[in-house]
Enzyme design. Structure first.
Site, PDB file in Angstrom:
ATOM      1  N   CYS A   1       0.853  -1.191   0.000  1.00  0.00           N
ATOM      2  CA  CYS A   1       0.000   0.000   0.000  1.00  0.00           C
ATOM      3  C   CYS A   1       0.890   1.244   0.000  1.00  0.00           C
ATOM      4  O   CYS A   1       2.100   1.163   0.237  1.00  0.00           O
ATOM      5  CB  CYS A   1      -0.929   0.011   1.213  1.00  0.00           C
TER       6      CYS A   1
ATOM      7  N   CYS B   1       2.670   1.779   3.185  1.00  0.00           N
ATOM      8  CA  CYS B   1       3.853   0.930   3.362  1.00  0.00           C
ATOM      9  C   CYS B   1       5.082   1.638   2.793  1.00  0.00           C
ATOM     10  O   CYS B   1       6.161   1.614   3.383  1.00  0.00           O
ATOM     11  CB  CYS B   1       3.659  -0.408   2.656  1.00  0.00           C
TER      12      CYS B   1
ATOM     13  N   ASP C   1       2.603  17.299 -27.460  1.00  0.00           N
ATOM     14  CA  ASP C   1       3.528  16.967 -28.530  1.00  0.00           C
ATOM     15  C   ASP C   1       2.856  17.390 -29.844  1.00  0.00           C
ATOM     16  O   ASP C   1       1.637  17.552 -29.900  1.00  0.00           O
ATOM     17  CB  ASP C   1       3.792  15.460 -28.513  1.00  0.00           C
TER      18      ASP C   1
ATOM     19  N   ASP D   1       2.776  10.764 -28.030  1.00  0.00           N
ATOM     20  CA  ASP D   1       2.587   9.446 -28.635  1.00  0.00           C
ATOM     21  C   ASP D   1       3.891   8.727 -28.958  1.00  0.00           C
ATOM     22  O   ASP D   1       3.869   7.578 -29.375  1.00  0.00           O
ATOM     23  CB  ASP D   1       1.765   9.579 -29.919  1.00  0.00           C
TER      24      ASP D   1
ATOM     25  N   ASP E   1       8.563  11.108 -26.115  1.00  0.00           N
ATOM     26  CA  ASP E   1       7.665  11.720 -25.135  1.00  0.00           C
ATOM     27  C   ASP E   1       7.644  10.960 -23.803  1.00  0.00           C
ATOM     28  O   ASP E   1       7.136  11.476 -22.808  1.00  0.00           O
ATOM     29  CB  ASP E   1       6.228  11.769 -25.684  1.00  0.00           C
TER      30      ASP E   1
END
Length: 730
Positions: free
Chosen positions: A11, A14, A418, A620, A624
């Site tokens: 978690c 944690c 982009d 994309d 990037d």
């Protein structure tokens, strides 16, 4: 700063605990533990703080650090898959026992031995499905911290013990005039639903590591080494700077270096994001991970290992994922206050009743406080809202891979786009065709263009072929003497005539002149940042063709909508200044940068974040990926590279920028529903805890367990119904 894989995190709290423990060690300058990527970045000032020393400190919390090496990503993936598989088994086992448990408690509670049957059904849920919550709670308690696991363990543990006592020793309460009620179904159902939420979260978070694996897969594993004119196939690990390698069409260039002999057309979209091939000649730099499309050459290796551009991109993505600040869960924030308060109320309840000579009633009421403090609806509050909301978003073409993006969306005020493949279509298209005046055989010549370009695999050739195929062009003649002149263009003969298709460098090389009319068209195309192809017969230019990467149909509309909502839009591109300026002006963006490399994009995002901006990055390409990982929310196009998709939090399946506004509005509604759910999950507890403690005893009122059960069921029903409202979002 050294980066380790860390095993055992279940978690976000944690991760926080591990970070606190390591941070308090002498000699540790800085430490960042990231739950999403399961990594720990540790900066030490003492050389003796080895991984073994760090692991000794983490051992009592059940965490283990693993060193980073070339196999670490694969090893971590195996550990993650094993952990997810275990989680799934625990969930299925819990569900199998929780279903009959719920049926008995809700519909047939008076069957013979019902309490004993429910006790038997609850045992495997508690011992198998729920054990991780008790282990986590114990770890948190060892460092004097609490979280949601502590709340679940406290409530379900107390309810189970109280119910077990009443099942086997009902006479104790009955002799004091009390009814020995049991809460086995609340224990079983709550544990299963909370585990379901943890399973969904774990499954979603595993996508963060696949981006690194995709980048690693881009590295060549073997190379063709040239020694004294003889080629040897060797593993890439043995290559040193100064070695000479042979590269052929289709090869992934293995390392960074300089082209020594030959010419080539190289796909460098990994670096720039641009679809047009880059011409390389003697003395030009070439980069590992890029792809040789046409030509062949020899290269001298200049940089190897961690010094290559590809290795630096991998490092940027990994650093961005490791240092991305995780959002603390709202339930953990609530639990950090709620659990200690409830324990104090239970303690004071017992002490007050005991002081008045009624220790049995005090013990029962103290237990009642702890039992009603266990919010059954809490197990439904977040997972139901997330599940319904993600499903609703998916129906609108939005795939949410990281649920943390839901909370991050509320702070987004800057959106970085982009250009190629995000604002534009991402591939060249024919936008201008001009022919020399007075031609009588234009249809035949168009078929020649189609026929010659159809022999090539170059992206521009494919664009021209697609353009003329749409017009139904075909040819019945034979293409002869086809040649690919790398960096210049193509040539072929049809009948007795020699035809050329190429760039301005080809015209100069062949001393070909162009008439004034076509020259004017060429200049207009260049001013509009178009790529030019000249069609030549012999020494005569017959046609000028302009190609460009066209802006997507709804890009301008989407950008305008976001700007009207107060978002600042930026455009970053690896393309040249002329093309960048043209596209930015077309879509209404005033803030843009050209000739940008991957490291520049992530630096730009970091700069905005340093100015307290909430940043959404949309892209994309492989170039990037670092910025997508660094941004508060990374959004990838569905037709983008797998590396970009893996680095992102959200994927636009329709590749439509109008979906960005839907992401922001959907996330806002989901977060609102989650908060409402958490309110209703806790409110009944807050109202009933004083009654359970006995504040109304003077008026003869103590908590009726049936009332508590009814309120619990009602809050759960409300939470589910409230979450289902998300089906109508957008």
């Amino acid at each position: 700063m050294k980066i380790y894989d860390i095993e055992g995190l279940s978690c976000a709290s944690c991760a926080s605990s591990a970070q606190n423990v390591l941070g308090r060690m002498e000699g540790v300058k800085e430490v960042r533990v990231n739950y999403a990527t399961k990594t720990a970045a540790v900066d030490t000032t003492i050389s003796t703080l080895t991984i073994d020393v760090l692991n000794n400190k983490l051992e009592r919390l059940g965490f283990v650090l693993h060193p980073k090496n070339k196999d670490s990503h694969t090893q971590r993936r195996v550990r993650e898959q094993e952990a997810l598989s275990t989680l799934k088994k625990e969930l299925l086992i819990g569900a199998v026992f929780a279903f009959p448990l719920f049926i008995i408690a809700m519909f047939v509670p008076t069957i013979p031995y019902s309490n004993y049957i429910m006790f038997a059904l609850t045992l495997p849920i508690l011992g198998w499905t729920g054990q991780r919550f008790f282990i986590s709670a114990a770890k948190q308690a060892s460092i004097l911290k609490v979280n949601m696991d502590s709340l679940v363990a406290l409530g379900t543990g107390t309810a189970f013990l109280f119910s077990t006592f009443n099942t086997f020793f009902p006479q104790v309460l009955e002799s004091n005039g009390m009814v020995p009620h049991v809460y086995f179904e609340a224990v079983g159902v709550l544990l299963v639903f909370v585990l379901l939420g943890k399973y969904l979260e774990t499954k979603a978070s595993q996508q963060t590591s696949s981006a690194i694996e995709e980048l690693l897969a881009m590295q060549a594993t073997t190379v063709q080494l040239l020694e004294n004119g003889v080629e040897k196939q060797l593993p890439i690990e043995v290559i040193q700077a100064g070695d000479v390698l042979k590269i052929r069409p289709g090869d992934i260039i293995p390392l960074d270096g300089v082209l020594v002999e030959g010419t080539a057309s190289v796909d460098e979209s990994m670096l720039t994001g641009e679809s047009f091939l880059v011409t390389k000649k003697q003395g030009d730099k070439v980069f590992g991970g890029t792809i040789l499309q046409q030509g062949s050459f020899t290269m001298e290796v200049k940089r190897i290992g961690e010094d290559t551009v590809l290795a630096q991109i991998i490092a940027l993505v990994e650093e961005a994922q490791n240092t991305k600040v995780p959002i603390q869960k709202l339930v953990d924030k609530i639990a950090a206050v709620f659990v200690p308060v409830v324990m104090l109320i239970a303690l004071f309840t017992f002490l007050i009743w005991w002081a008045n000579g009624m220790w049995v009633e005090g013990l029962v009421n103290a237990v009642a406080v702890l039992v009603v403090a266990c919010p059954c609806a809490l197990g439904l509050a977040t997972p139901t809202a997330i599940t319904v909301g993600i499903g609703a978003a998916a129906r609108k073409g939005i795939l949410m891979q990281n649920v943390a993006a839901i909370e991050a969306a509320k702070d987004i005020d800057s959106i970085v786009l982009d250009k190629t493949g995000t604002i534009t279509e991402g591939k060249p298209q024919v936008t201008t065709v001009a022919w020399k005046s007075g031609l009588s055989n234009q249809e035949f010549l168009e078929a020649v263009i189609w026929g010659v370009e159809n022999e090539s695999e170059h992206p521009i050739a494919k664009a021209l072929v697609a353009h003329y195929q749409e017009q139904g062009k075909r040819h019945s003649f034979v293409i002869q003497n086809f040649e690919n002149h790398s960096g210049f263009g193509l040539s072929a003969t049809v009948g007795d005539d020699l035809y050329w298709l190429g760039n301005q460098a080809l015209l100069k090389l062949q001393n070909i002149t162009i008439d004034k009319e076509l020259e004017g068209v060429a200049k207009a195309c260049l001013s509009a940042a178009k790529t030019l192809v000249f069609f030549v017969k012999g020494q005569e230019v017959l046609s000028v063709i302009g190609l460009s990467d066209v802006v997507k149909a709804h890009a301008k509309e989407a950008i305008k909508t976001l700007q009207q909502q107060g978002k600042t839009i930026y455009m970053l591109t690896g393309d040249n200044e002329g093309t960048a300026a043209h596209v930015a002006q077309e879509v209404g963006i005033t803030e843009y940068q050209s000739n940008v490399l991957p490291q520049d994009k992530i630096a730009f995002v970091k700069k905005l974040q340093a100015s307290q901006k909430g940043v959404m990055m949309v892209g994309d390409g492989i170039n990037d990926a670092p910025a997508l990982a660094q941004a508060n929310i990374g959004v990838a196009m569905n037709n983008g590279t797998s590396v970009a998709i893996s680095s992102a939090d959200i994927v636009l399946r329709q590749n439509d920028l109008r979906q960005l506004e839907i992401i922001l509005s959907t996330s806002k509604q989901m977060l609102q529903i989650i908060r409402q759910n958490l309110f209703w999950a806790f409110i009944y507890n807050i109202l009933l805890i004083p009654i359970a403690a006995g504040v109304l005893y003077a008026w003869g009122i103590l908590l009726n367990p049936m009332v508590a059960g009814g309120a619990m069921a009602l809050s759960s029903v409300f939470v589910v119904a409230n979450s289902l409202r998300l089906k109508k979002i957008g």
